[in-house]
Design an enzyme around this catalytic site. Structure first.
Site, short mmCIF file in Angstrom:
data_model
loop_
_atom_site.label_atom_id
_atom_site.label_comp_id
_atom_site.label_asym_id
_atom_site.label_seq_id
_atom_site.Cartn_x
_atom_site.Cartn_y
_atom_site.Cartn_z
N PHE A 36 0.64 -1.20 -0.08
CA PHE A 36 0.04 0.08 0.11
C PHE A 36 0.97 1.22 0.10
CE2 PHE A 36 -2.72 3.27 2.76
CZ PHE A 36 -3.33 3.51 1.64
N ASP A 58 -2.25 -9.11 2.87
CA ASP A 58 -2.86 -8.07 3.70
C ASP A 58 -2.86 -8.58 5.23
OD1 ASP A 58 -4.77 -6.23 4.88
OD2 ASP A 58 -5.07 -5.67 2.64
N GLY A 102 -2.98 -13.75 16.98
CA GLY A 102 -3.62 -14.79 17.03
C GLY A 102 -2.49 -15.94 16.58
N TYR A 145 -6.14 6.46 13.10
CA TYR A 145 -4.72 5.96 13.30
C TYR A 145 -4.60 5.94 14.79
CZ TYR A 145 0.39 5.81 13.03
OH TYR A 145 1.94 5.46 13.05
P1 NAD Z 1 5.53 2.77 5.99
O1 NAD Z 1 4.06 3.65 5.23
O2 NAD Z 1 6.74 3.15 4.91
O3 NAD Z 1 5.30 1.25 6.06
C1 NAD Z 1 4.14 0.68 6.11
C2 NAD Z 1 4.19 -0.63 5.28
O4 NAD Z 1 3.15 -1.40 5.89
C3 NAD Z 1 4.01 -0.37 3.97
O5 NAD Z 1 5.09 -1.28 3.32
C4 NAD Z 1 2.79 -0.80 3.47
O6 NAD Z 1 2.62 -1.04 2.14
C5 NAD Z 1 2.46 -1.74 4.46
N1 NAD Z 1 1.06 -2.16 4.80
C6 NAD Z 1 0.03 -1.22 5.10
N2 NAD Z 1 -1.28 -1.67 5.47
C7 NAD Z 1 -0.98 -3.06 5.27
C8 NAD Z 1 -1.74 -4.30 5.25
N3 NAD Z 1 -3.15 -4.07 5.60
N4 NAD Z 1 -1.26 -5.40 5.13
C9 NAD Z 1 0.00 -5.52 4.86
N5 NAD Z 1 1.01 -4.64 4.83
C10 NAD Z 1 0.47 -3.36 4.92
O7 NAD Z 1 5.33 3.30 7.22
P2 NAD Z 1 6.90 3.17 8.23
O8 NAD Z 1 7.27 4.72 8.51
O9 NAD Z 1 7.74 2.43 7.82
O10 NAD Z 1 5.86 2.72 9.35
C11 NAD Z 1 6.03 1.31 9.87
C12 NAD Z 1 5.23 1.14 11.29
O11 NAD Z 1 5.80 1.89 12.09
C13 NAD Z 1 3.72 1.51 11.16
O12 NAD Z 1 3.08 0.67 12.02
C14 NAD Z 1 3.66 2.88 11.70
O13 NAD Z 1 2.48 3.00 12.42
C15 NAD Z 1 4.78 2.87 12.87
N6 NAD Z 1 5.33 4.09 13.05
C16 NAD Z 1 6.10 4.65 12.50
C17 NAD Z 1 6.58 6.01 12.73
C18 NAD Z 1 7.58 6.84 11.81
O14 NAD Z 1 8.06 8.02 12.32
N7 NAD Z 1 8.09 6.30 10.83
C19 NAD Z 1 6.12 6.67 13.96
C20 NAD Z 1 5.12 5.81 14.86
C21 NAD Z 1 4.83 4.73 14.23
#
Ligand code: NAD
Ligand code: UDP
Length: 314
Positions: A36, A58, A102, A145
């Site tokens: 995504f 997913d 799970g 979120y």
């Molecule tokens: P990102 O958007 O680059 O990565 C998220 C990844 O999850 C993407 O590869 C996306 O394709 C995948 N994804 C989304 N929905 C999905 C689904 N339903 N099934 C399978 N894959 C799915 O964001 P990021 O910055 O790498 O963040 C990663 C995690 O860390 C997230 O959970 C985010 O909430 C958490 N987080 C990040 C930050 C930050 O500052 N970067 C801060 C707080 C929390």
């Protein structure tokens, strides 16, 4: 000892750094992503490793795998992307985390949940300690979120209490670095890409809101250490406790890139937190967490990454 590790969201910004670290340490890594907001270009360099496997899936759907550890990182993290389909964001956080818990229960895996500073909402306490319960709007545009992540924490702790699942919860504060998507929409990548293209730098509001920006390498070490520590389940804040206004960030990016870009001001989005800074006392005590890369150095590395990326796009 070699482990079988599942990284959900493994093709995303942070997830791809986790995959790379684990593959290079010799673990068997399964990267699971629905692409995504992530992309294969983030993990293409790992595909020739025999201990790396990629699954398009997913997390809102069940999956059966045999693993020892799960890093549950699947979820869009940028406001524009998680607000693009808020119901899906809720499903990813709630159903996705349920499915992963799970799975952890079934195969007795340890699961580390990527929570966020957003669970503190627009905080009334500063800096934010783990014991603070937060100030979150339940019905705003960020709620899908913020509340989704809050519920994912609750799920982790209930699976731990009722099913003895081996959980770890980390609360990540604004992290940046190479492999953020060029159109990610978060402030660091936006400002750098705008500056490198000599486009206007878009400050939302008057730029007086603050954030604490962490370079991905420091966060990564904290994540891996948390997964492999015993007798501590969290929650624990991870990030960098240097605090900057968004305007200061814009000025630093302008200085470091030498851009001709001008700052322009746009409307502040609803419920945009006014201040944010992690209290890192627990991370330091329990994980010996240390910050090694300060903002200016991290920005230089990230600017170099995007500069190279943009040149290769031409
Ligand atoms: P990102 O958007 O680059 O990565 C998220 C990844 O999850 C993407 O590869 C996306 O394709 C995948 N994804 C989304 N929905 C999905 C689904 N339903 N099934 C399978 N894959 C799915 O964001 P990021 O910055 O790498 O963040 C990663 C995690 O860390 C997230 O959970 C985010 O909430 C958490 N987080 C990040 C930050 C930050 O500052 N970067 C801060 C707080 C929390
Ligand atoms: N922001 C900004 N210009 C942008 C993108 C973001 O001024 O082009 C602001 C945003 O309003 C917020 C801060 O920068 O106050 C951090 O935004 P981001 O989306 O990176 O993360 P979050 O708000 O989730 O901390």
């Amino acid at each position: 000892m070699k482990k079988r590790v599942l990284v959900t969201g493994g093709a995303g910004f942070i997830g791809s750094h986790i995959c790379e670290d684990l593959v290079k340490k010799g673990h068997d890594v399964i990267c699971l992503d629905n692409y995504f907001t992530g992309g294969k270009e983030n993990i293409n360099h790992l595909r020739d490793f025999k201990n790396f496997e990629l699954i398009r899936h997913d997390v809102t759907e069940e999956i059966r795998l045999e693993v020892d550890q799960i890093y549950n990182f699947a979820c869009p993290a940028s406001p524009i992307h998680y607000q693009n389909n808020p119901i899906k964001t809720i499903k990813t956080n709630v159903l996705g985390t349920l499915n992963m818990l799970g799975l952890a229960k079934r195969v007795r895996a340890r699961i580390l949940q990527a929570s966020t500073s957003e669970i503190y909402g627009n905080p009334l306490e500063h800096p934010q300690k783990e014991e603070y319960w937060g100030n979150v709007n339940t019905i705003g545009i960020r709620s899908c979120y913020d509340e989704g992540k809050r519920l994912s924490e609750t799920l982790c702790f209930d699976y731990h209490r009722y099913n003895s699942v081996d959980i770890k919860v980390i609360r990540i504060f604004n992290t940046y670095g190479p492999r953020m998507h060029i159109e990610d929409g978060r402030v660091v990548s936006n400002f750098i890409v705008q500056a490198l293209q000599n486009k206007d730098i878009t400050i939302y509001g008057d730029g007086s809101q603050t954030r604490s920006f962490c370079y991905v390498d420091d966060l990564l070490k904290g994540i891996i250490d948390m997964m492999n520590t015993e007798n501590f389940i969290g929650p624990v804040n991870l990030g960098n406790d240097g605090e900057f206004t968004v305007k200061e960030l814009a000025e630093m990016v302008i200085r470091l890139t030498g851009t001709k870009s001008k700052i322009i001001y746009k409307a502040l989005p609803q419920d945009d937190p006014a201040r944010r800074r992690p209290d890192l006392t627990i991370a330091r005590e329990k994980l010996n967490y240390q910050i090694t890369i300060q903002l200016e150095e991290g920005l230089k590395k990230t600017i170099a990454y995007f500069d190279n990326y943009l040149k290769n796009m031409k």
